[in-house]
Design a protein around this motif. Sequence first.
Motif, PDB file in Angstrom:
ATOM      1  N   GLY A  24      28.770  -1.268  25.646  1.00 20.75           N
ATOM      2  CA  GLY A  24      29.554  -1.204  26.869  1.00 20.75           C
ATOM      3  C   GLY A  24      28.664  -0.961  28.080  1.00 20.75           C
ATOM      4  N   VAL A  25      29.280  -0.756  29.257  1.00 23.36           N
ATOM      5  CA  VAL A  25      28.525  -0.597  30.510  1.00 23.36           C
ATOM      6  C   VAL A  25      27.536   0.558  30.416  1.00 23.36           C
ATOM      7  N   TRP A  26      27.994   1.726  29.965  1.00 23.42           N
ATOM      8  CA  TRP A  26      27.112   2.897  29.962  1.00 23.42           C
ATOM      9  C   TRP A  26      26.070   2.827  28.861  1.00 23.42           C
ATOM     10  N   ASP A  27      26.357   2.065  27.820  1.00 23.70           N
ATOM     11  CA  ASP A  27      25.312   1.809  26.825  1.00 23.70           C
ATOM     12  C   ASP A  27      24.186   1.004  27.466  1.00 23.70           C
ATOM     13  N   ILE A  28      24.556   0.012  28.290  1.00 16.59           N
ATOM     14  CA  ILE A  28      23.559  -0.803  28.986  1.00 16.59           C
ATOM     15  C   ILE A  28      22.780   0.053  29.984  1.00 16.59           C
ATOM     16  N   VAL A  29      23.493   0.917  30.715  1.00 18.03           N
ATOM     17  CA  VAL A  29      22.824   1.810  31.671  1.00 18.03           C
ATOM     18  C   VAL A  29      21.818   2.704  30.939  1.00 18.03           C
ATOM     19  N   PHE A  30      22.222   3.257  29.823  1.00 21.79           N
ATOM     20  CA  PHE A  30      21.340   4.149  29.064  1.00 21.79           C
ATOM     21  C   PHE A  30      20.148   3.396  28.486  1.00 21.79           C
ATOM     22  N   PHE A  31      20.369   2.163  28.018  1.00 23.13           N
ATOM     23  CA  PHE A  31      19.243   1.361  27.551  1.00 23.13           C
ATOM     24  C   PHE A  31      18.294   1.064  28.719  1.00 23.13           C
ATOM     25  N   GLY A  32      18.859   0.834  29.915  1.00 26.86           N
ATOM     26  CA  GLY A  32      18.026   0.585  31.093  1.00 26.86           C
ATOM     27  C   GLY A  32      17.175   1.788  31.449  1.00 26.86           C
ATOM     28  N   ILE A  33      17.802   2.968  31.478  1.00 27.50           N
ATOM     29  CA  ILE A  33      17.055   4.200  31.765  1.00 27.50           C
ATOM     30  C   ILE A  33      16.027   4.450  30.673  1.00 27.50           C
ATOM     31  N   ALA A  34      16.402   4.152  29.435  1.00 28.88           N
ATOM     32  CA  ALA A  34      15.473   4.339  28.310  1.00 28.88           C
ATOM     33  C   ALA A  34      14.228   3.485  28.490  1.00 28.88           C
ATOM     34  N   ALA A  35      14.417   2.248  28.948  1.00 25.70           N
ATOM     35  CA  ALA A  35      13.286   1.321  29.090  1.00 25.70           C
ATOM     36  C   ALA A  35      12.433   1.633  30.307  1.00 25.70           C
ATOM     37  N   ILE A  36      13.078   2.026  31.413  1.00 23.40           N
ATOM     38  CA  ILE A  36      12.354   2.178  32.680  1.00 23.40           C
ATOM     39  C   ILE A  36      11.674   3.540  32.790  1.00 23.40           C
ATOM     40  N   LYS A 198      23.928  -0.872  16.568  1.00 26.22           N
ATOM     41  CA  LYS A 198      24.813   0.292  16.701  1.00 26.22           C
ATOM     42  C   LYS A 198      24.046   1.579  16.450  1.00 26.22           C
ATOM     43  N   GLU A 199      23.220   1.575  15.394  1.00 26.70           N
ATOM     44  CA  GLU A 199      22.399   2.755  15.094  1.00 26.70           C
ATOM     45  C   GLU A 199      21.394   2.999  16.212  1.00 26.70           C
ATOM     46  N   SER A 200      20.813   1.916  16.727  1.00 20.82           N
ATOM     47  CA  SER A 200      19.844   2.029  17.820  1.00 20.82           C
ATOM     48  C   SER A 200      20.502   2.585  19.071  1.00 20.82           C
ATOM     49  N   LYS A 201      21.738   2.131  19.340  1.00 19.49           N
ATOM     50  CA  LYS A 201      22.473   2.599  20.523  1.00 19.49           C
ATOM     51  C   LYS A 201      22.709   4.105  20.462  1.00 19.49           C
ATOM     52  N   ASN A 202      23.223   4.587  19.343  1.00 23.27           N
ATOM     53  CA  ASN A 202      23.531   6.017  19.223  1.00 23.27           C
ATOM     54  C   ASN A 202      22.274   6.878  19.331  1.00 23.27           C
ATOM     55  N   PHE A 203      21.198   6.436  18.687  1.00 25.57           N
ATOM     56  CA  PHE A 203      19.925   7.156  18.744  1.00 25.57           C
ATOM     57  C   PHE A 203      19.400   7.181  20.171  1.00 25.57           C
ATOM     58  N   ASN A 204      19.464   6.037  20.850  1.00 27.80           N
ATOM     59  CA  ASN A 204      18.950   5.915  22.208  1.00 27.80           C
ATOM     60  C   ASN A 204      19.726   6.800  23.180  1.00 27.80           C
ATOM     61  N   ASN A 205      21.056   6.748  23.128  1.00 26.04           N
ATOM     62  CA  ASN A 205      21.869   7.492  24.092  1.00 26.04           C
ATOM     63  C   ASN A 205      21.612   8.991  24.024  1.00 26.04           C
ATOM     64  N   SER A 206      21.458   9.523  22.816  1.00 20.83           N
ATOM     65  CA  SER A 206      21.212  10.962  22.675  1.00 20.83           C
ATOM     66  C   SER A 206      19.847  11.347  23.253  1.00 20.83           C
ATOM     67  N   LEU A 207      18.837  10.492  23.048  1.00 22.03           N
ATOM     68  CA  LEU A 207      17.503  10.792  23.579  1.00 22.03           C
ATOM     69  C   LEU A 207      17.464  10.673  25.098  1.00 22.03           C
ATOM     70  N   VAL A 208      18.193   9.706  25.664  1.00 22.94           N
ATOM     71  CA  VAL A 208      18.203   9.517  27.123  1.00 22.94           C
ATOM     72  C   VAL A 208      18.821  10.729  27.811  1.00 22.94           C
ATOM     73  N   LEU A 282      26.894  -6.546  31.829  1.00 17.96           N
ATOM     74  CA  LEU A 282      25.441  -6.584  32.042  1.00 17.96           C
ATOM     75  C   LEU A 282      25.031  -6.400  33.501  1.00 17.96           C
ATOM     76  N   PRO A 283      25.620  -7.160  34.437  1.00 20.43           N
ATOM     77  CA  PRO A 283      25.222  -6.960  35.842  1.00 20.43           C
ATOM     78  C   PRO A 283      25.393  -5.525  36.321  1.00 20.43           C
ATOM     79  N   LYS A 284      26.533  -4.911  35.979  1.00 22.42           N
ATOM     80  CA  LYS A 284      26.773  -3.521  36.388  1.00 22.42           C
ATOM     81  C   LYS A 284      25.719  -2.589  35.801  1.00 22.42           C
ATOM     82  N   ILE A 287      22.083  -3.002  37.398  1.00 23.57           N
ATOM     83  CA  ILE A 287      21.941  -2.520  38.787  1.00 23.57           C
ATOM     84  C   ILE A 287      22.018  -0.997  38.842  1.00 23.57           C
ATOM     85  N   ILE A 288      22.972  -0.402  38.111  1.00 24.58           N
ATOM     86  CA  ILE A 288      23.098   1.064  38.104  1.00 24.58           C
ATOM     87  C   ILE A 288      21.825   1.717  37.578  1.00 24.58           C
ATOM     88  N   SER A 289      21.298   1.200  36.457  1.00 22.40           N
ATOM     89  CA  SER A 289      20.103   1.811  35.856  1.00 22.40           C
ATOM     90  C   SER A 289      18.902   1.697  36.785  1.00 22.40           C
TER      91      SER A 289
END
Length: 558
Positions: A24-36, A198-208, A282-284, A287-289
Amino acid sequence: MNQLFRRKQYSDNDTSTNLLRVLGVWDIVFFGIAAIIGAGSFSSLGEAVFRGGPGVILLYLICGFACGFTALCYAEFASRIPKAGSAYTYAYASFGELMAWVIGWALIMEYSFGNIYVAFSWSDYFTSFLERLGMHIPDYFTCSYTEARKAFQNGSENKELINAWNTAPLLGNLKVIVDIPALVINGLITWLCYRGVKESKNFNNSLVILKLAVIVLIILVGTAYINTENWTPVSLETGIPSFMPNGFTGVMSAVSGVFFAYIGFDALSVLSEETKDPQKTLPKGMIISLVVCTVIYICLTLVLTGMVDYRKFDGIGDPLSFIFEKSNANVAWMELTISFVAIVAITTVLLVFQMGQPRIWYAMSRDGLMPEKFQNVHPKYKTPAFATIITGIVVGVPIIFTDKSFILDFTSIGTIFAFVLVCGGVLMLPPKEKIKGRFHLPYINGKFIFPVVFIGGLVAFYFWQPEFFNHLMNWSDPKEGEFRASIFFFIIINLVLCIVAFTKNLSLIPLIGLSSCLYLLTGMSHDNWFYFGIWFAVGLVIYFCYGYKNSKLRNTTQ
């Protein structure tokens, strides 16, 4: 010849995929913050501050500005083409097959090679953290062979690298020097990406969440130790206090390190086929991240340069813990906390990049430009399994024989080059029907605005930084030769863009994104371009030997 530039047609209503849509949107935001927010803030930020002084904040703004407009261009493509492949897929739709291959080849450099640097950084922080806990890994198992050999040959003052070379065990006549932590984390991340998004998402969000909490703590605690005089240190050249003690040229010399801090937001677009409602989500998320991370970088840079004189950051690979060392703020608990969280932060970067690369190969394989094996999807985990394993190998093997300084510059130039083509590609897209709920890049006619902004900005910059142009016109200084050629080339290209914008009524947003990214390329050295050229040539050989013959687009249009 026509085949080389034949464009692939994508339907913006085609959302079919073999992958699992769970983001979802916040999963994408968290992946963005995780990468940047990762290696850029916890490692390369120190070198950037040393080169540019407090004025490096301007470079973060320039890079954030460029990436912001580029993100809007990525968002426009993502809303039109909800397919995996990122800039590769977008280039296929706008420039044709040959340029799509070039971008795909450049993205291999960004994601795979970028993760080599990140794995090295993770190893540095991990071994440093263990040292603070009283545990020691032999130096020859915490660095690469190339790094240790260079340090020994160049008489480096880095005691760990010299000790690694002098104490390494021998296998015949070969010294056994290998970065074990970097190899181990690469293997673990590859396994996690193989298991599923799905496993990657949950692991990533907790670390972010943990990472953001500690970054806020660094800013709050560090603010109490700021000495505002550090923001205007005395310039060694002029003897006058200055926000840019090494001049604007010094600020621009840090472009590789600063831009590397932003690499990652584009990796979100490769997750199109695993995102729910990608044309809106994705666009949201992108840009947010990007906005959140730019604000974080500016705050961190203000804290670092306010707490410690910028000259002390020479060779510092862990700047955020360095500012709390005994010789600086002397806050031991913060030093230990940051060392641990840096490991967490850099782990999330590894995760996002390691997810991105297989999906580039997946998209290229689906088009026939890579072997069919790369599009195999695991029946249970719904991930591009074979491509994920190969990515782990491509990242892991170079860890043994390369070094991070070379990888840093090599990765940055490939990424900026991809950004240039994405912004240019948007300029070539036809108008589309506006559909409620989807992202639409606003059209602002650049006919008059872009020429006025560019030429007016050039004149204003001349009056603001006259010494920059004086250095530029000093033909007797060979050191300025590289940079001078790049700046003149940048000006000429932009003047051409001014003419084309005036005659073709080009859209302003992608124009500014294109111009900004072209400016970032002026900070790259001739060596960067040389090695990029070699990589580019190897890619063309592979394309004409395999991709051109097996292209599905070519075989269906003959």
